[in-house]
Design a protein around this motif. Structure first.
Motif, PDB file in Angstrom:
ATOM      1  N   CYS A   7       9.236 -46.984  49.640  1.00  0.00           N
ATOM      2  CA  CYS A   7       9.228 -45.675  48.958  1.00  0.00           C
ATOM      3  C   CYS A   7      10.493 -44.855  49.216  1.00  0.00           C
ATOM      4  O   CYS A   7      10.585 -43.708  48.781  1.00  0.00           O
ATOM      5  CB  CYS A   7       8.000 -44.867  49.376  1.00  0.00           C
ATOM      6  N   HIS A  26       0.865 -38.583  49.166  1.00  0.00           N
ATOM      7  CA  HIS A  26       1.270 -37.459  50.013  1.00  0.00           C
ATOM      8  C   HIS A  26       0.835 -36.147  49.378  1.00  0.00           C
ATOM      9  O   HIS A  26       0.251 -35.295  50.040  1.00  0.00           O
ATOM     10  CB  HIS A  26       2.789 -37.496  50.204  1.00  0.00           C
ATOM     11  N   ASP A  38       3.550 -37.704  44.889  1.00  0.00           N
ATOM     12  CA  ASP A  38       4.554 -38.208  45.839  1.00  0.00           C
ATOM     13  C   ASP A  38       3.902 -39.317  46.642  1.00  0.00           C
ATOM     14  O   ASP A  38       2.924 -39.076  47.360  1.00  0.00           O
ATOM     15  CB  ASP A  38       5.008 -37.090  46.785  1.00  0.00           C
ATOM     16  N   ARG A  40       4.151 -41.960  49.651  1.00  0.00           N
ATOM     17  CA  ARG A  40       4.909 -41.934  50.906  1.00  0.00           C
ATOM     18  C   ARG A  40       4.691 -43.213  51.715  1.00  0.00           C
ATOM     19  O   ARG A  40       3.587 -43.768  51.752  1.00  0.00           O
ATOM     20  CB  ARG A  40       4.428 -40.736  51.734  1.00  0.00           C
ATOM     21  N   LYS A  45       9.728 -40.976  50.303  1.00  0.00           N
ATOM     22  CA  LYS A  45       8.747 -40.639  49.264  1.00  0.00           C
ATOM     23  C   LYS A  45       9.342 -40.941  47.908  1.00  0.00           C
ATOM     24  O   LYS A  45      10.554 -40.808  47.701  1.00  0.00           O
ATOM     25  CB  LYS A  45       8.429 -39.149  49.325  1.00  0.00           C
TER      26      LYS A  45
END
Ligand code: ASP
Length: 586
Positions: A7, A26, A38, A40, A45
């Motif tokens: 990521c 996230h 997002d 993660r 991210k």
């Protein structure tokens, strides 16, 4: 396949690629017909995009994802219209075409952001979640890099990494041992090493002339702030060396770490400051040399003017706070409160303001005239606009209070920048320290430290005056490590044990193995051990070692996550031949 990339790695150059990513949800935001998530993992991210118009089934599924769900997505890398320069993947986003939920998550008990709303105890209980937070993760990465650089340097210098046992025998290194009952030998106990000291010396006898180990050590000490009952040392030992060889080798290690981890090129050799001077000028054996403000003694020139505090004191001394003559009454009162704190221990504070017009104003004007105050200011090399801060009393206590006051002024005047570094060796420690309560000498470092050759004859006559071949590395006022040249001669080792009040029988029963080993050609040797957790935290500009340990204990020595220490079953106790005696806790 779970992922083609992580990521944190996709960039504009990957535009148009079909990728798979796996990680944790996230954050998620619904904006009209679009959902942004997002995703993660350890590396960073990546923004995922779901569009209600193009795929309403997928987008609805995405909207139901909770925080910290574990998912796998498939999609196409697109250029972002709203770029985020703060993210390593901020130029792109993934237009998701496939989504699998790999695992669900309950709502975490605190937010897993840079700043969290979780208190200390809660974060420790769920440490595995706390470790997902960016700053905590960065600390662990920093520790890893640090350990690798240590290994790289020492391996490059020909050091061998050799493990030593963890179940050993009690050794008197100053702290209390943790002990482990033996089931096979009821009534007998192993001890956990306070350090691998005797083993590394035995390795020298075996001929492994350069040893190191990144090793857990255990000390059952009263838990002062930021101590851990188990901690990590970079433990080292070398043969056929004198003090200078050891200092040069490990100054090399320190400089390597400064260069590779901090980008700081330290060209100059580290200062080597004798213990006596460190105590006289800074009131401590671990001075912070990022700033000056040396302590100056005033005892001889302040007596005989009728001021009892100075007349009766066995030591009077002070520091010059530059440019602080303008301090208000309130600020001076606060400083007085500071020096009176029990951990500082002074009774009161005398100040002298060196005014810009050349006059002086002090808290003892009743006893001392302008000429006296000028003499003090001259003695302390103070100039106009400076403030003298003076303490008096019993010598050791007053010096230690001055040391605290100096650090406090360093803090107030912003002279202790955590990104600035000053490293030095403190050398020429006394070999022994008198303990009033026990009525005997203790080894200041440990019983295997060698006396200086020229002081050897004092070992029986005047033990307190013997200096040791011992040294500490101090960075920014923190003791990073210490070591010594060892005794390698059985006869001198026996004399040392006697000086420490051991009978020959006691010495034999505790250290017979070492004394025996010394009969078979022990080479001259010496070494050092560094507090790894401490060094890692100092380099990160932090004062707490806990933040750099994956699973630390709390300030009461407990692991609140696994609930340890804890009781054991009756059966286990029986097997070990142990019985618990309950003390009344008062
Ligand atoms: N074993 C010592 C300590 O733990 C260090 C040393 O002398 O090498 O402090």
């Amino acid at each position: 396949m779970y992922r083609t990339h992580n990521c944190g790695e996709l960039k504009l150059r990957d535009k148009g690629k079909e990728v798979k990513l796996s990680g944790w949800v996230h954050k998620s935001r619904d904006l009209g017909g679009m959902t942004f998530i997002d995703l993660r993992d350890r590396y960073g991210k990546t923004q995922l995009v779901f569009n209600m118009e193009t795929d309403s089934v997928l987008c609805s599924k995405a909207r139901k994802l909770g925080r910290e769900y574990v998912v796998r997505v498939k999609g196409i890398v697109e250029e972002r219209s709203n770029k985020n320069p703060k993210m390593s993947t901020g130029d792109i986003e993934i237009i998701v075409t496939g989504l699998d939920i790999l695992n669900r998550s309950e709502l975490p008990p605190f937010t897993l952001e840079e700043e969290t709303d979780g208190g200390d105890e809660l974060r420790m209980k769920y440490r595995y979640l706390d470790l997902r937070r960016e700053p905590v993760k960065q600390n662990i990465l920093h520790r890893h890099r640090f350990a690798q650089e240590v290994r790289k340097y020492l391996d490059g210098q020909g050091f061998l990494e050799i493990e030593t046992p963890v179940l050993i025998k009690s050794t008197p290194e100053g702290a209390r041992d943790f002990v482990v009952p033996s089931r096979e030998h009821p009534g007998d106990f192993y001890a956990l090493p306070q350090s691998p000291q005797t083993f590394k010396q035995l390795l020298m006898v075996s001929g492994f002339d350069k040893y190191f180990q990144v090793v857990k050590c255990f000390r059952d000490e009263d838990l002062r702030a930021d101590r851990q009952p188990e901690f990590t040392q970079v433990d080292c030992e070398m043969s056929f060396v004198e003090q200078d060889d050891v200092l040069v080798t490990f100054e090399g290690l320190a400089k390597h770490l400064f260069t590779t981890l901090k980008g700081i090129d330290m060209k100059e050799s580290f200062l080597r400051l004798p213990y006596e001077r460190a105590m006289a000028e800074y009131g401590t054996d671990k001075p912070d040399l990022r700033f000056g403000m040396k302590i100056r003694e005033l005892s001889p020139i302040v007596k005989g003017k009728g001021f009892n505090v100075f007349d009766n004191a066995d030591y009077t001394g002070g520091i010059v706070a530059p440019g602080c003559a303008s301090f208000s009454r309130k600020e001076l009162d606060k400083l007085t409160d500071f020096v009176r704190k029990p951990q500082v221990g002074a009774k009161g504070l005398v100040y002298v303001k060196c005014n810009e017009d050349g006059t002086f104003k002090s808290s003892v004007d009743k006893f001392f005239g302008q000429d006296d105050l000028k003499q003090w200011a001259d003695e302390m090399s103070a100039g106009k606009g400076d403030l003298l801060l003076i303490l008096a009393g019993e010598m050791a206590g007053t010096l230690s209070a001055l040391s605290e006051l100096r650090l406090e002024m360093g803090n107030r005047l912003d002279l202790r920048d955590p990104e600035k570094f000053s490293a030095l060796w403190v050398v020429d420690f006394p070999l022994l320290e008198w303990d009033e309560d026990a009525g005997r000498y203790f080894a200041m470092h440990h019983p295997f430290t060698s006396p200086r050759d020229e002081d050897l004859e004092l070992l029986e006559k005047d033990p307190g005056r013997v200096r040791a071949n011992a040294y500490d590395l101090v960075i920014n006022g923190v003791e990073i490590g210490g070591g010594s040249i060892r005794i390698h001669d059985a006869a001198i080792q026996e004399r040392m044990f006697r000086a420490l009040g051991f009978s020959d029988e006691e010495a034999r029963s505790q250290f017979g193995f070492l004394l025996d080993a010394f009969k078979y050609g022990a080479p001259p040797h010496g070494g050092v051990a560094f507090g790894f957790d401490r060094w890692v935290s100092v380099f990160a500009g932090s004062e707490t070692i806990r933040d750099f340990i994956a699973f630390p204990k709390n300030n009461a020595g407990r692991d609140v996550m696994i609930n340890s220490p804890s009781t054991i079953s009756e059966e286990q106790l029986k097997e070990l031949g142990l019985q618990i005696i309950k003390h009344n806790q008062s």
